[in-house]
Motif scaffolding. Structure first.
Motif, PDB file in Angstrom:
ATOM      1  N   VAL A 222       0.881  -1.166   0.000  1.00 32.25           N
ATOM      2  CA  VAL A 222       0.000   0.000   0.000  1.00 32.25           C
ATOM      3  C   VAL A 222       0.919   1.217   0.000  1.00 32.25           C
ATOM      4  O   VAL A 222       1.729   1.387   0.912  1.00 32.25           O
ATOM      5  CB  VAL A 222      -0.913   0.025   1.245  1.00 32.25           C
TER       6      VAL A 222
ATOM      7  N   LEU B  64      -4.160  -3.920   6.111  1.00 29.68           N
ATOM      8  CA  LEU B  64      -4.951  -4.800   5.244  1.00 29.68           C
ATOM      9  C   LEU B  64      -4.138  -6.023   4.822  1.00 29.68           C
ATOM     10  O   LEU B  64      -4.315  -6.562   3.725  1.00 29.68           O
ATOM     11  CB  LEU B  64      -5.442  -4.054   3.994  1.00 29.68           C
TER      12      LEU B  64
ATOM     13  N   THR C 298      -2.048   5.645  -2.660  1.00 28.17           N
ATOM     14  CA  THR C 298      -3.419   5.706  -2.149  1.00 28.17           C
ATOM     15  C   THR C 298      -3.714   7.055  -1.519  1.00 28.17           C
ATOM     16  O   THR C 298      -4.816   7.591  -1.663  1.00 28.17           O
ATOM     17  CB  THR C 298      -3.654   4.586  -1.112  1.00 28.17           C
TER      18      THR C 298
ATOM     19  N   ILE D 295      -6.956   4.004   6.080  1.00 28.13           N
ATOM     20  CA  ILE D 295      -7.022   2.857   5.169  1.00 28.13           C
ATOM     21  C   ILE D 295      -7.525   1.624   5.917  1.00 28.13           C
ATOM     22  O   ILE D 295      -8.363   0.867   5.416  1.00 28.13           O
ATOM     23  CB  ILE D 295      -5.640   2.591   4.537  1.00 28.13           C
TER      24      ILE D 295
ATOM     25  N   GLY E  20     -11.026  -0.337   5.271  1.00 27.26           N
ATOM     26  CA  GLY E  20     -11.005  -1.746   4.894  1.00 27.26           C
ATOM     27  C   GLY E  20     -10.690  -1.970   3.432  1.00 27.26           C
ATOM     28  O   GLY E  20     -10.905  -3.060   2.897  1.00 27.26           O
ATOM     29  N   THR E  21     -10.157  -0.939   2.789  1.00 29.38           N
ATOM     30  CA  THR E  21      -9.875  -1.004   1.364  1.00 29.38           C
ATOM     31  C   THR E  21      -8.907   0.115   0.994  1.00 29.38           C
ATOM     32  O   THR E  21      -8.766   1.088   1.751  1.00 29.38           O
ATOM     33  CB  THR E  21     -11.177  -0.852   0.541  1.00 29.38           C
ATOM     34  N   THR E  22      -8.282  -0.015  -0.170  1.00 30.63           N
ATOM     35  CA  THR E  22      -7.449   1.083  -0.667  1.00 30.63           C
ATOM     36  C   THR E  22      -8.218   1.940  -1.677  1.00 30.63           C
ATOM     37  O   THR E  22      -7.628   2.814  -2.309  1.00 30.63           O
ATOM     38  CB  THR E  22      -6.170   0.544  -1.333  1.00 30.63           C
ATOM     39  N   ASP E  23      -9.503   1.680  -1.817  1.00 31.14           N
ATOM     40  CA  ASP E  23     -10.324   2.539  -2.665  1.00 31.14           C
ATOM     41  C   ASP E  23     -10.192   3.982  -2.171  1.00 31.14           C
ATOM     42  O   ASP E  23     -10.470   4.284  -1.002  1.00 31.14           O
ATOM     43  CB  ASP E  23     -11.786   2.105  -2.614  1.00 31.14           C
ATOM     44  N   ARG E  24      -9.761   4.871  -3.031  1.00 33.65           N
ATOM     45  CA  ARG E  24      -9.402   6.220  -2.598  1.00 33.65           C
ATOM     46  C   ARG E  24     -10.582   7.013  -2.060  1.00 33.65           C
ATOM     47  O   ARG E  24     -10.428   7.788  -1.106  1.00 33.65           O
ATOM     48  CB  ARG E  24      -8.742   6.966  -3.760  1.00 33.65           C
TER      49      ARG E  24
ATOM     50  N   ALA F  86     -13.223   5.766  -0.527  1.00 32.45           N
ATOM     51  CA  ALA F  86     -13.526   5.219   0.801  1.00 32.45           C
ATOM     52  C   ALA F  86     -12.511   5.720   1.824  1.00 32.45           C
ATOM     53  O   ALA F  86     -12.871   6.039   2.966  1.00 32.45           O
ATOM     54  CB  ALA F  86     -13.530   3.697   0.752  1.00 32.45           C
TER      55      ALA F  86
END
Length: 390
Positions: free
Chosen positions: A43, A80, A111, A333, A337-341, A343
């Motif tokens: 990440v 994660l 990220t 992050i 719970g995700t690296t979706d920017r 989120a």
């Protein structure tokens, strides 16, 4: 902490130093290669910093603080189930370099952007990171120009120039200032802070007279015109809102001209590197605003000891903020719970004090992305060092 050339950052120098910067950036990647989470892609966090030029003495300690935060995260298992990696770019406090560096970091699939030492370099990077959907946690830059686009993905750990201007007015009252001269260096941070301070003084009825505003020319060897104007206006305090490299020359010139009043520096000028460029006598009646610095914050004493053990020096200005920016990004992050920017952006915006304990200030943001109740300390030069003002 502004113009196409800022204290040593020029396109020719940047091109000439390209190979050096590539090597420097590569060597500053902080990732624990022994962790088993290395089996999964890292990440990545990205940080634009002044690693060359006049402000390298500030940028390198900030880089160390990022590496320290990433090392701790990886020793705890990463995030994660993946290792954390910090990727650096050198902006040299220069807008052109910042644009190139921001585009490069976007290409490295970061990220979160956790850099930003100079407003002049951070401002042009806003659009690039925003277009890529990358949230920005900015540790040191705090010009209100950073808020002007109204992006919901920008978070400031260093207050704003407007808040710093208000604090400067309080300080002037404490110091008994009657005649104020304001001097800036024309950069984004310096210009906005000077304008906001001037407006507050003129609107207030606090007994302080605004005598005028001057501007230094960056790179000049001395400022005789500015000094002559300050003396003619009989100012008893000069508030210099720019960076420490130019501040040193202005202080020397004022002292040589037998100016006997006080000098107040903005946080961009209140750096230990400044005191290496002036004599203790030239530091008489020198004050400076500062963001929280580890040596003056009891809650940071344990962290400061770890920093000294790791790097052999005191943590300097903006190091706590840099460490906090990386920790906040990693925490967000994890909470997302995700690296979706998007989120992750939302997780940063929703951060509450119970989520992560920051060393440098409250871990909570207003809707405009500014930190709740940021702190500005008042320091005074004493015997070649800065100390808390009485």
């Amino acid at each position: 902490m502004k113009l196409s050339r800022v204290l040593g950052g020029t396109s020719r120098r940047l091109l000439a130093a390209g190979a050096v910067l590539a090597v420097a950036a590569a060597t500053l990647v902080g990732c624990d290669k022994t962790d088993k989470t290395d089996e999964r892609p890292p990440v990545r966090l990205g940080a634009l910093l002044p690693l060359t030029g006049y402000f390298a003495p500030t940028g390198q300690p900030m880089a160390d603080a990022y590496n320290m935060a990433v090392k701790e995260a990886n020793e705890a298992g990463g995030v994660l189930g993946r290792p954390v990696e910090i990727v650096f770019g050198d902006d040299a406090c220069d807008p052109a370099a910042a644009v190139a560096g921001a585009n490069e970091l976007v290409g490295k699939d970061i990220t979160v952007s956790v850099g930003g030492g100079c407003s002049v370099a951070a401002v042009p990077s806003l659009k690039i990171f925003h277009a890529a959907g990358i949230p920005m946690i900015i540790p040191a830059a705090n010009s209100t120009d950073l808020l002007a686009p109204g992006y919901d993905s920008v978070f400031l750990l260093a207050g704003t120039t407007k808040l710093e201007a208000k604090r400067s007015i309080e300080v002037m009252g404490e110091l008994g200032v009657r005649r104020l001269a304001v001097v800036d260096d024309g950069t984004s941070f310096s210009d906005t802070l000077a304008s906001e301070t001037t407006t507050f003084v003129q609107e207030a009825d606090g007994g302080t007279t605004f005598t005028g505003r001057q501007r230094v020319s960056q790179g000049a060897t001395s400022y005789p015109r500015v000094v002559a104007t300050v003396l003619r206006q009989r100012a008893d305090l000069v508030f210099y809102t720019g960076y420490y490299a130019e501040a040193a020359k202005l202080i020397r010139d004022l002292h040589a001209a037998h100016y006997t009043g006080k000098i107040l520096l903005a946080d961009a000028g209140t750096d230990p590197a400044l005191l290496e460029q002036i004599t203790p006598a030239e530091g008489d009646n020198l004050y400076g605003l500062s963001l929280p610095v580890a040596q003056f914050m009891p809650q940071a004493s344990t962290w400061a000891a770890k920093y000294r053990a790791a790097y052999g020096r005191q943590p300097g200005p903006f190091t706590m903020q840099s460490y906090d920016a990386a920790r906040l990004a990693i925490n967000a992050i994890a909470r997302a719970g995700t690296t979706d920017r998007e989120a992750v952006r939302k997780a940063i915006a929703d951060t509450k004090p119970g989520d992560v304990q920051l060393l440098s200030g409250p871990s909570e943001f207003r809707r405009d992305g500014t930190q709740v109740n940021p702190t500005f300390l008042l320091l005074r030069a004493q015997n070649g060092a800065f100390a808390l003002a009485d």
